[in-house]
Design an enzyme around this catalytic site. Structure first.
Site, PDB file in Angstrom:
ATOM      1  N   HIS A  85      -0.035  12.302  -3.076  1.00 19.18           N
ATOM      2  CA  HIS A  85       1.035  12.111  -4.045  1.00 19.18           C
ATOM      3  C   HIS A  85       0.505  11.764  -5.430  1.00 19.18           C
ATOM      4  CE1 HIS A  85       0.512   7.710  -3.928  1.00 19.18           C
ATOM      5  NE2 HIS A  85       0.308   7.858  -2.629  1.00 19.18           N
ATOM      6  N   ASP A  86       1.173  12.313  -6.436  1.00 24.98           N
ATOM      7  CA  ASP A  86       0.913  12.026  -7.846  1.00 24.98           C
ATOM      8  C   ASP A  86      -0.423  12.559  -8.353  1.00 24.98           C
ATOM      9  OD1 ASP A  86       3.336  10.275  -8.398  1.00 24.98           O
ATOM     10  OD2 ASP A  86       2.391   9.126  -6.785  1.00 24.98           O
TER      11      ASP A  86
ATOM     12  N   GLY B 280      -3.967   9.528  -3.349  1.00 26.19           N
ATOM     13  CA  GLY B 280      -2.946   9.561  -4.381  1.00 26.19           C
ATOM     14  C   GLY B 280      -3.482   9.282  -5.775  1.00 26.19           C
TER      15      GLY B 280
END
Length: 262
Positions: A121-122, A139
């Site tokens: 994520h991100d 992440g």
């Protein structure tokens, strides 16, 4: 003739260009947008608030747009944005972002993502990046244009990998890799400038020489980091062909939050 296999499931609300090809048993969620001439391999799942541009190739059994593996995630409608002409091979996982960051995981254009890669994520992946098989991005990882991550490598969360750099296979990376640098090992250490890669991309001999000088200042001259930064700034204003590249190098070093590999 339809380009969507009769066993595939495309949920109502998905925006699929007429030229998209979707293979057997693939699943496309209601909030997905897929651009022209993209192909989706059999058994792949594309879900979440995910946008894919044009001419992407998704291999079999890929999982694109899944929920972030973050215990703080509470179901917010975060996003995944993928550009154009990317190859994403079998069993790759790419997750949406979190509200603790920008809320969007991004993958630029012309990237080559090999089998079993994980993009957490991100993450913000640039253009013309190669992620070799089994490379694992935690992440919030940022990867610059033309960078290469070797197979079986693990990248710690919030780490940055600079443009035109190269991380060797089976490496463990816990701090930032400056642009143009080769790194490898567990834990990853610097191993010079990515000379061959720079030559292939048209960097001049003078620019490569300037980057080698910058590398020596940072890693070979026994200087403290603060002393090296001062001399790197002087080198970046020498008036030569390599000034822009050296400025990119020192800007990256000065903006590092986790620290650079040493």
């Amino acid at each position: 003739m339809s380009r969507i296999h009769p066993t595939a499931i495309v949920e109502p609300g998905a925006q699929i260009d007429d030229t998209v090809e979707i293979g057997p048993y693939a699943i496309v969620g209601a909030h997905v947008t897929i651009g022209a001439r993209t192909t989706v391999g059999s058994h792949s799942v594309i879900e979440g608030h995910t946008t894919l541009g044009e001419d992407n190739h998704i291999g079999h059994f890929a999982s694109i747009g899944g929920r972030p593996q973050d215990m703080k995630y509470k179901g917010e409608p975060t996003k995944l944005a993928i550009g154009n002409r990317n190859t994403i091979r079998e069993f790759t996982t790419i997750h949406t972002g979190t509200v603790q960051d920008t809320g969007t995981t991004t993958l630029g254009d012309d990237n080559w993502i090999m089998a079993y890669v994980h993009v957490g994520h991100d993450c913000q992946i640039g253009n013309n990046v190669i992620l070799s098989s089994n490379a694992q991005m935690a992440g919030h990882v940022l990867i610059g244009d033309h960078a290469i991550v070797g197979g079986m490598s693990g990248v710690h969360q919030f780490v940055r990998i600079g443009a035109h750099s190269m991380l060797g296979g089976a490496s463990a990376l816990v701090q930032d890799v400056p642009p143009f640098v080769i790194a490898a090992g567990n834990k990853a250490e610097p191993h010079g400038i990515n000379v061959e890669g720079l030559r292939r991309r048209g960097f001049s001999a003078d620019a490569i020489s300037a980057l080698r000088s910058a590398y020596r200042l940072l890693y070979k001259n026994g200087l403290s980091l603060e002393e090296a930064k001062v001399q790197l700034r002087e080198l970046a204003s020498a008036g030569g062909d390599g000034d822009e590249a050296v400025r990119e190098f020192v800007d990256f070093v000065e903006s590092s939050q986790r620290g650079i590999i040493r």
